[in-house]
Write a protein that holds these residues in place. Structure first.
Motif, PDB file in Angstrom:
ATOM      1  N   ALA A 275      47.424  12.152  42.923  1.00  0.00           N
ATOM      2  CA  ALA A 275      46.943  10.875  43.456  1.00  0.00           C
ATOM      3  C   ALA A 275      45.716  10.381  42.680  1.00  0.00           C
ATOM      4  O   ALA A 275      45.648   9.209  42.277  1.00  0.00           O
ATOM      5  N   VAL A 276      44.755  11.271  42.454  1.00  0.00           N
ATOM      6  CA  VAL A 276      43.517  10.871  41.779  1.00  0.00           C
ATOM      7  C   VAL A 276      43.786  10.499  40.323  1.00  0.00           C
ATOM      8  O   VAL A 276      43.298   9.470  39.831  1.00  0.00           O
ATOM      9  N   THR A 277      44.559  11.313  39.619  1.00  0.00           N
ATOM     10  CA  THR A 277      44.837  11.014  38.211  1.00  0.00           C
ATOM     11  C   THR A 277      45.640   9.733  38.047  1.00  0.00           C
ATOM     12  O   THR A 277      45.405   8.971  37.107  1.00  0.00           O
ATOM     13  N   THR A 278      46.554   9.475  38.976  1.00  0.00           N
ATOM     14  CA  THR A 278      47.340   8.239  38.908  1.00  0.00           C
ATOM     15  C   THR A 278      46.453   7.015  39.062  1.00  0.00           C
ATOM     16  O   THR A 278      46.601   6.024  38.335  1.00  0.00           O
ATOM     17  N   VAL A 279      45.509   7.078  39.996  1.00  0.00           N
ATOM     18  CA  VAL A 279      44.587   5.953  40.204  1.00  0.00           C
ATOM     19  C   VAL A 279      43.708   5.744  38.981  1.00  0.00           C
ATOM     20  O   VAL A 279      43.528   4.608  38.511  1.00  0.00           O
ATOM     21  N   ILE A 280      43.171   6.826  38.422  1.00  0.00           N
ATOM     22  CA  ILE A 280      42.285   6.694  37.256  1.00  0.00           C
ATOM     23  C   ILE A 280      43.043   6.120  36.065  1.00  0.00           C
ATOM     24  O   ILE A 280      42.566   5.190  35.395  1.00  0.00           O
ATOM     25  N   ILE A 464      33.459   2.253  35.954  1.00  0.00           N
ATOM     26  CA  ILE A 464      32.467   3.066  36.678  1.00  0.00           C
ATOM     27  C   ILE A 464      33.114   3.747  37.879  1.00  0.00           C
ATOM     28  O   ILE A 464      32.907   4.940  38.137  1.00  0.00           O
ATOM     29  N   PHE A 465      33.916   2.990  38.625  1.00  0.00           N
ATOM     30  CA  PHE A 465      34.605   3.558  39.794  1.00  0.00           C
ATOM     31  C   PHE A 465      35.539   4.693  39.367  1.00  0.00           C
ATOM     32  O   PHE A 465      35.557   5.763  39.999  1.00  0.00           O
ATOM     33  N   ALA A 466      36.287   4.473  38.297  1.00  0.00           N
ATOM     34  CA  ALA A 466      37.191   5.518  37.806  1.00  0.00           C
ATOM     35  C   ALA A 466      36.407   6.744  37.349  1.00  0.00           C
ATOM     36  O   ALA A 466      36.835   7.882  37.564  1.00  0.00           O
ATOM     37  N   PHE A 467      35.255   6.524  36.719  1.00  0.00           N
ATOM     38  CA  PHE A 467      34.412   7.628  36.259  1.00  0.00           C
ATOM     39  C   PHE A 467      33.928   8.473  37.440  1.00  0.00           C
ATOM     40  O   PHE A 467      33.924   9.709  37.380  1.00  0.00           O
TER      41      PHE A 467
END
Length: 480
Positions: A275-280, A464-467
């Motif tokens: 989930a996290v990697t897909t969003v980033i 920034i949010f993705a970071f």
């Protein structure tokens, strides 16, 4: 397939040559993805030649995006319903048929029909290629495999406008399709001999209602977002179609969670890593697509360069991305994802920051350098993150994971263009009104530069949010 130097085997246990298999897949993916942006710089010529409005002409791109988005979720079902080799041949055959129709078209309706048929093949091709690449490489080389895919996914859209600009400037726009057609036929011929079936068929039952909900929901949402990029977010049709799309997709999602054999297995998102990697990855991709729209506007409208010259400015960055992607895959295979992501995101932040301060005096070399720096950051993060996410899933969910990943990325890519162009448009209007510059010399240039800077500011905030959320990723090589 457990040993990195052992050849892959098909569903019957027979070994086959990985190199030829991979070449066919990457070539097919390159050709289909290339066509997403191939017509961007040709639109003015098509408008003039076929006597259509700009609004009608943009459907040549929008329809391609919509059909792609609609078919991607169904790809997981098709992968387990049709032999992988046969599915690839069908997808490439559809793409070739659409290309022939486009090349021979004498009316706008025929050209649009050809683009739709092309998109049917492309919508199946991308998740199919990713899934097959993932399955024919052992776990300790999957970063390398996805790095190769990353070259295609990132390089093709970047080179499309440059190639198209040159062809349109020198030849007729139909030569865009004459160029692609023989390559696609060669790929089909190679696929017939080199591709093997590597995915066991489970013959899942098709849930018609799920397919209908997916088509209507994604189609409505993607149309609304695309329209927002052209008309702005204040348009009531934008909000109506987006809300309808979100509501229907919510219904689709709830149904998938209840079905024993869902069209798209959304339980893949129960994996935090996936989930996290897909969003980033999706956020990074959306800022890349948005940048590839804003930079040509800046170089053409403000600096006065041609479409071909604008494309050439982006080309060094695309080359850098192509070089970095396989290298980052090997780094991921050896050292894992967390540190690689943090380094890559930091470089991406540094490369994005200067684009908030463009001026009429900004030099071309300045643009090229920082755009290349952004591509270094993207190359270090996008495909390693996607690989880590898929690695976190059981083998039986790989096809659903690639379909879900591509679906989310498609929506985010459209959203990125709409957000960055929308911010630019609103900023131009507000700046012109508040500063009363409409009557001043150079007013358009001042307002446009301000709008483009604010568009990149939106991209910077997204990065920034993705970071920040990249620190949620667990640091082990399997990504679990």
């Amino acid at each position: 397939m457990k040993e990195s130097n052992s050849p892959p085997v098909d569903i019957n246990g027979k070994p086959f040559n990985r190199a030829g298999f991979v070449v066919v897949l990457l070539m097919g993916a390159f050709l289909t993805i290339l066509n997403q942006t191939l017509l961007v710089t040709a639109i003015p010529k098509i408008i003039e030649d076929l006597h259509v409005s700009a609004y009608d002409a943009q459907w040549l791109i929008t329809s391609f995006m919509l059909i792609n988005g609609i078919l991607i979720p169904a790809s997981a079902y098709l992968l387990h319903q049709i032999e992988s080799r046969k599915l690839y041949l069908i997808a490439m055959g559809s793409f070739i048929l659409g290309t022939i129709i486009c090349a021979l078209s004498t009316t706008f309706s025929h050209l649009l029909l050809g683009r739709i048929i092309q998109a049917i093949g492309s919508g199946v091709m991308i998740p199919l290629v990713q899934t097959l690449m993932f399955l024919v490489f052992p776990a300790n080389r999957r970063g390398e495999a996805m790095g190769l895919v990353g070259i295609v996914i990132a390089f093709s859209p970047a080179i499309g406008p440059t190639l198209a600009g040159w062809i349109v400037d020198v030849y007729h726009w139909r030569y865009l399709f004459y160029f692609v057609l023989p390559l696609a036929v060669i790929n089909l011929f190679l696929a017939f001999y080199l591709l093997k079936n590597v995915i066991p068929l489970t013959k899942p039952k098709l849930d018609i209602l799920s397919f209908v909900l997916s088509c209507i929901g994604l189609g409505s949402l993607l149309y609304g977002i695309s329209l927002a990029g052209d008309t702005g977010w204040s348009n009531s049709i934008v909000w109506i179609t987006c809300v309808i799309g979100i509501v229907i997709l919510l219904m689709f999602s709830l149904r998938q969670l209840r079905l024993k054999e869902p069209l798209l297995e959304l339980r893949v998102f129960k994996s935090r890593t996936f989930a996290v990697t897909t969003v980033i990855v999706s956020i990074i991709f959306m800022t890349m697509i948005g940048s590839e729209i804003l930079l040509p506007i800046f170089t053409q409208k403000i600096l006065g360069y041609s479409a071909l010259q604008s494309g050439l400015i982006l080309l060094p960055g695309a080359i850098v991305l192509g070089i970095i992607s396989p290298i980052s895959g090997k780094i991921f295979d050896r050292y894992g994802i967390r540190t690689l992501t943090i380094v890559g995101m930091t470089i991406l932040l540094i490369g994005t920051f200067p684009f908030m301060f463009l001026t009429n005096e900004t030099t071309i070399w300045w643009l090229i350098f920082f755009y290349m720096l952004r591509m270094v950051g993207m190359g270090l993060t996008m495909m390693p993150l996607a690989t880590a996410g898929i690695n976190a899933l059981p083998q039986k969910l790989v096809s659903h994971g690639t379909a879900a990943n591509n679906t989310v990325r498609q929506v985010f890519a459209s959203l990125g263009a709409a957000i960055m162009v929308g911010v630019m448009t609103i900023s131009v209007r507000n700046f012109s009104t508040s500063q009363h510059v409409l009557t001043e010399a150079g007013s358009y240039s001042k307002a446009m530069v301000k709008g483009i800077n604010n568009g990149f500011m939106a991209a910077f905030v997204l990065v920034i949010f993705a970071f920040i959320i990249c620190f949620l990723i667990k640091d082990n090589r399997k990504g679990r």
